[in-house]
Design an enzyme around this catalytic site. Structure first.
Site, PDB file in Angstrom:
ATOM      1  N   GLY A 118      47.837   8.691  77.818  1.00  0.00           N
ATOM      2  CA  GLY A 118      47.130   7.909  76.802  1.00  0.00           C
ATOM      3  C   GLY A 118      46.063   6.972  77.300  1.00  0.00           C
ATOM      4  O   GLY A 118      45.426   6.290  76.487  1.00  0.00           O
ATOM      5  N   GLU A 123      52.140  11.071  82.140  1.00  0.00           N
ATOM      6  CA  GLU A 123      51.577  12.310  81.580  1.00  0.00           C
ATOM      7  C   GLU A 123      50.096  12.149  81.231  1.00  0.00           C
ATOM      8  O   GLU A 123      49.704  12.328  80.073  1.00  0.00           O
ATOM      9  CB  GLU A 123      52.336  12.686  80.292  1.00  0.00           C
ATOM     10  N   PRO A 124      49.251  11.822  82.197  1.00  0.00           N
ATOM     11  CA  PRO A 124      47.844  11.614  81.849  1.00  0.00           C
ATOM     12  C   PRO A 124      47.093  12.923  81.627  1.00  0.00           C
ATOM     13  O   PRO A 124      47.340  13.913  82.322  1.00  0.00           O
ATOM     14  CB  PRO A 124      47.290  10.890  83.078  1.00  0.00           C
ATOM     15  N   TYR A 140      37.100  13.424  64.757  1.00  0.00           N
ATOM     16  CA  TYR A 140      37.478  12.010  64.853  1.00  0.00           C
ATOM     17  C   TYR A 140      36.304  11.062  64.654  1.00  0.00           C
ATOM     18  O   TYR A 140      36.474   9.858  64.799  1.00  0.00           O
ATOM     19  CB  TYR A 140      38.041  11.691  66.249  1.00  0.00           C
ATOM     20  N   CYS A 161      27.408  26.128  59.396  1.00  0.00           N
ATOM     21  CA  CYS A 161      27.186  25.818  57.987  1.00  0.00           C
ATOM     22  C   CYS A 161      28.220  24.845  57.466  1.00  0.00           C
ATOM     23  O   CYS A 161      29.094  25.187  56.662  1.00  0.00           O
ATOM     24  CB  CYS A 161      27.190  27.112  57.166  1.00  0.00           C
TER      25      CYS A 161
HETATM   26  C1  LIG Z   1      48.415  14.650  74.572  1.00  0.00           C
HETATM   27  C2  LIG Z   1      49.603  14.137  75.275  1.00  0.00           C
HETATM   28  C3  LIG Z   1      49.473  13.480  76.503  1.00  0.00           C
HETATM   29  C4  LIG Z   1      48.147  13.209  77.162  1.00  0.00           C
HETATM   30  O1  LIG Z   1      47.416  12.215  76.497  1.00  0.00           O
HETATM   31  P1  LIG Z   1      46.045  11.667  77.106  1.00  0.00           P
HETATM   32  O2  LIG Z   1      45.577  10.697  76.107  1.00  0.00           O
HETATM   33  O3  LIG Z   1      45.122  12.828  77.236  1.00  0.00           O
HETATM   34  O4  LIG Z   1      46.353  11.047  78.426  1.00  0.00           O
HETATM   35  C5  LIG Z   1      50.631  13.084  77.146  1.00  0.00           C
HETATM   36  N1  LIG Z   1      51.860  13.291  76.589  1.00  0.00           N
HETATM   37  C6  LIG Z   1      52.003  13.909  75.404  1.00  0.00           C
HETATM   38  C7  LIG Z   1      53.356  14.121  74.864  1.00  0.00           C
HETATM   39  C8  LIG Z   1      50.884  14.353  74.703  1.00  0.00           C
HETATM   40  O5  LIG Z   1      51.042  14.949  73.524  1.00  0.00           O
END
Ligand SMILES: *Cc1c(COP(=O)(O)O)cnc(C)c1O
Length: 417
Positions: free
Chosen positions: A238, A272-273, A315, A342
């Site tokens: 995130g 989890e980046p 977005y 279109c």
């Molecule tokens: C999309 C996602 C991420 C990665 O998010 P980023 O904003 O790209 O770092 C990590 N964990 C989960 C569960 C996700 O769905």
């Protein structure tokens, strides 16, 4: 900096972007290998010797060359489908470093992931727990699980990419987690080894991330009191990047916040980046087809569109756009940059001050994450190629699709009776 201007020309590492456009045509995604490696290594170095696992979120950019680059640096992977697991395996990724997120895992996907012996299922509902238990039973195999806990914090990001509030579809409620862990702990073939959260994407404020992290460790301590021993804590991804004038959260700052929150606890840390590894490592090159000057608005019509890059339409996302065909004489005007699709929603940028001529090449920046992976074939537009740059060398890591590719699985209608 691996994507920057040198004497007025855009370079990706040591390769001129305009040369890439000439060689491979437009629209065209171009990535810097060094940029991806640097971003990954910043996380890795920040953890120093601390036990950790960086699980790159494959959905940000799932090209197998990029998965392979990260795998060679020791990366694990956060996947959200069986398809992404197949990509990870094809790219030489290690399944024992894979965590599987997502609210809708099918039986088939669970079976496949269990057979590949992934590290952990990040469970998002009680029903999913029972489904995984049943598949594990059937295969007579143990499944490591964690619950994705929804810490109910406001990540203060775009509503479509905020995931950590009670009303979101993701995860289980933090107050319900102890009950679920107790159930999981009693189920045969289920090992509750972890806990995880992911509160949203493109976060630029570290405070909600810290609040969520604190709730996680609090829960881990509570579970420990119930003799449920958690071995890893997954704090999700995130981290925001700079698209316009945001101040991103540094990898170093994020990791040191986690280490501070962990306060000597021994569990393995997982992150989890996605975006923060690949987002600023790519540009989309596109050629100006037409200039349209109206009484109210001026338009630049380019050969890329919302099917290539959906984020602006989806977005209202901002991507910096500049003209990389070097001319300095033409006066700039205010333009909307639009594609040929279109749909009124088909724009890539609005109200941009640019000097532009038909035939010039524009670079759309920060498209390495959620660019190609969100592309489609709408309006029968073949997907753009992906080019990886390493120093001054170019590698086609995905060829441009052909029109025939698009309908190769279709058939003409049967004869009328
Ligand atoms: C999309 C996602 C991420 C990665 O998010 P980023 O904003 O790209 O770092 C990590 N964990 C989960 C569960 C996700 O769905």
């Amino acid at each position: 900096m691996t994507i920057n201007r040198k004497s007025g020309h855009l370079f990706i590492e040591n390769k001129s972007a305009i040369e890439v456009a000439k060689e491979f045509g437009t629209p065209c995604y171009v990535y810097s290998k060094r940029s991806i490696e640097t971003n990954f290594n910043r996380f890795k170095d920040a953890f120093d010797q601390r036990e950790h696992l960086i699980c790159y979120a494959v959905k940000a950019n799932s090209n197998i060359a990029i998965i392979n680059i990260l795998s060679r640096l020791g990366s694990g992977f956060d996947i959200v489908s069986g398809g992404e697991l197949t990509r990870v395996l094809a790219a030489g990724g290690d399944p024992s470093k894979v965590v599987f997120s997502g609210v809708g895992k099918t039986q088939e996907e669970i079976r496949y992931a269990l057979k590949q012996k992934i590290k952990c299922f990040n469970i998002e509902s009680e029903s999913e727990l029972y489904r995984i238990a049943a598949v594990a039973q059937e295969l007579n195999q143990d499944a490591n699980i964690s619950f994705r806990v929804n810490p109910d914090v406001d990540a203060k990001t775009h509503p479509y990419i905020s995931t950590g509030l009670k009303e979101n579809k993701f995860g289980v409620e933090v107050n319900d987690a102890p009950r679920l862990y107790k159930i999981a702990n009693e189920l045969p073939h289920i090992s509750p080894t972890g806990i995880d959260c992911h509160i949203g994407s493109q976060l630029t404020d570290i405070a909600p991330m810290r609040d969520a992290a604190l709730k996680m460790v609090e829960l881990v301590d509570a579970l420990e009191n119930e003799s449920i021993l958690i071995k890893h804590i997954d704090f999700g991804g995130g981290l925001g990047i700079q698209y316009e004038n945001e101040t991103p959260i540094d990898q170093e700052k994020f990791v040191s916040m986690l280490l501070e929150v962990m306060n000597g606890r021994k569990q393995e840390i997982i992150v989890e980046p996605g975006r923060s590894i690949v987002g600023n490592s790519g540009v989309l090159l596109t050629t100006i087809e037409y200039l349209k000057h109206g009484s109210n608005k001026n338009f630049i019509v380019v050969d890329a569109a919302m099917n290539d890059l959906a984020r602006p339409s989806l977005y209202g996302a901002y991507h910096q756009i500049d003209n990389i065909t070097h001319k300095n004489s033409d006066p700039a005007k205010l333009y909307d940059i639009v594609g040929p699709i279109c749909e009124t929603g088909d724009f890539l940028g609005k109200d941009r001050n640019l000097s532009a001529n038909e035939g010039d090449v524009l670079a759309i920046h920060s498209v390495g994450a959620y660019g190609m992976t969100m592309s489609s074939n709408y309006n029968s537009r073949p997907r753009a190629p992906e080019i990886l740059i390493s120093n001054e060398r170019t590698y086609v890591i995905r060829e441009r699709e052909t029109i025939e590719d698009l309908f190769s699985k279709e058939q003409t209608a049967p004869d009328a009776h």
